[in-house]
Design an enzyme around this catalytic site. Structure first.
Site, PDB file in Angstrom:
ATOM      1  N   CYS A  77       0.870  -1.180   0.000  1.00 33.85           N
ATOM      2  CA  CYS A  77       0.000   0.000   0.000  1.00 33.85           C
ATOM      3  C   CYS A  77       0.906   1.228   0.000  1.00 33.85           C
ATOM      4  O   CYS A  77       2.097   1.103  -0.310  1.00 33.85           O
ATOM      5  CB  CYS A  77      -1.004  -0.028   1.155  1.00 33.85           C
ATOM      6  N   HIS A  87      14.098 -15.169  11.646  1.00 35.83           N
ATOM      7  CA  HIS A  87      13.728 -15.154  13.069  1.00 35.83           C
ATOM      8  C   HIS A  87      12.220 -15.199  13.329  1.00 35.83           C
ATOM      9  O   HIS A  87      11.796 -15.681  14.374  1.00 35.83           O
ATOM     10  CB  HIS A  87      14.296 -13.897  13.741  1.00 35.83           C
TER      11      HIS A  87
HETATM   12  C1  RB5 Z   1      -4.162   5.124   0.647  1.00 32.55           C
HETATM   13  O1  RB5 Z   1      -4.208   6.477   0.329  1.00 32.55           O
HETATM   14  C2  RB5 Z   1      -3.212   4.890   1.797  1.00 32.55           C
HETATM   15  O2  RB5 Z   1      -3.797   5.296   2.986  1.00 32.55           O
HETATM   16  C3  RB5 Z   1      -2.846   3.449   1.877  1.00 32.55           C
HETATM   17  O3  RB5 Z   1      -2.265   3.053   0.681  1.00 32.55           O
HETATM   18  C4  RB5 Z   1      -1.857   3.065   2.966  1.00 32.55           C
HETATM   19  O4  RB5 Z   1      -0.751   3.885   2.963  1.00 32.55           O
HETATM   20  C5  RB5 Z   1      -2.413   2.873   4.300  1.00 32.55           C
HETATM   21  O5  RB5 Z   1      -1.706   2.486   5.243  1.00 32.55           O
END
Ligand code: RB5
Length: 130
Positions: free
Chosen positions: A65, A98
């Site tokens: 993400c 680990h």
């Molecule tokens: C999305 O904008 C963002 O919040 C997500 O990709 C991530 O970074 C969340 O932890």
């Protein structure tokens, strides 16, 4: 036979999800989405990853993400997932040795692509020490 690895991201990790699959051709990638940079909810993809691991379809996955934090937190709500957010290859090596981490979490807005390739390579090729 190629080793099967699941991979998933939200919109913030979409481009690295594609780049990792293109760079590492020796794996059988199970791409769980997302399929574009259109905004989606990252927990949906973490939960999907956990479902596939729980069902035995794969034993190893990569989640991406924007920061790697949210998707890793969501994945770790599942008892069968040990997700490790790594920002360098040393973390990737140590979490395999680990912690026996079975999911690697990455942040597309945090680390450069060359580092990501090093981290993925290390994570996928380091054994748990027991
Ligand atoms: C999305 O904008 C963002 O919040 C997500 O990709 C991530 O970074 C969340 O932890």
């Amino acid at each position: 036979m190629k080793r099967k690895i699941a991979i998933a991201s939200d919109h913030g990790g979409f481009s690295y999800k594609q780049a990792i699959q293109n760079h590492f051709e020796d794996y059988d990638w199970l791409d769980l989405g997302t399929d574009s940079t259109e905004s989606v909810d990252y927990p949906d993809f973490a939960h999907e990853m956990a479902e596939r691991i729980r069902g035995g379809e794969v034993d190893t996955g990569i989640l991406i993400c924007g920061t790697g934090i949210g998707i890793s937190i969501a994945a770790n709500r599942h008892p069968e997932v040990r997700s490790a957010l790594c920002t360098d290859a040393t973390m990737a090596r140590l979490t395999r040795q680990h912690n026996n981490a079975n999911v690697l979490a990455l942040g597309e807005r945090i680390i450069g692509l060359e580092s990501v390739f090093d981290i993925v390579e290390t994570f996928l090729n380091t054994e748990f020490e027991g």
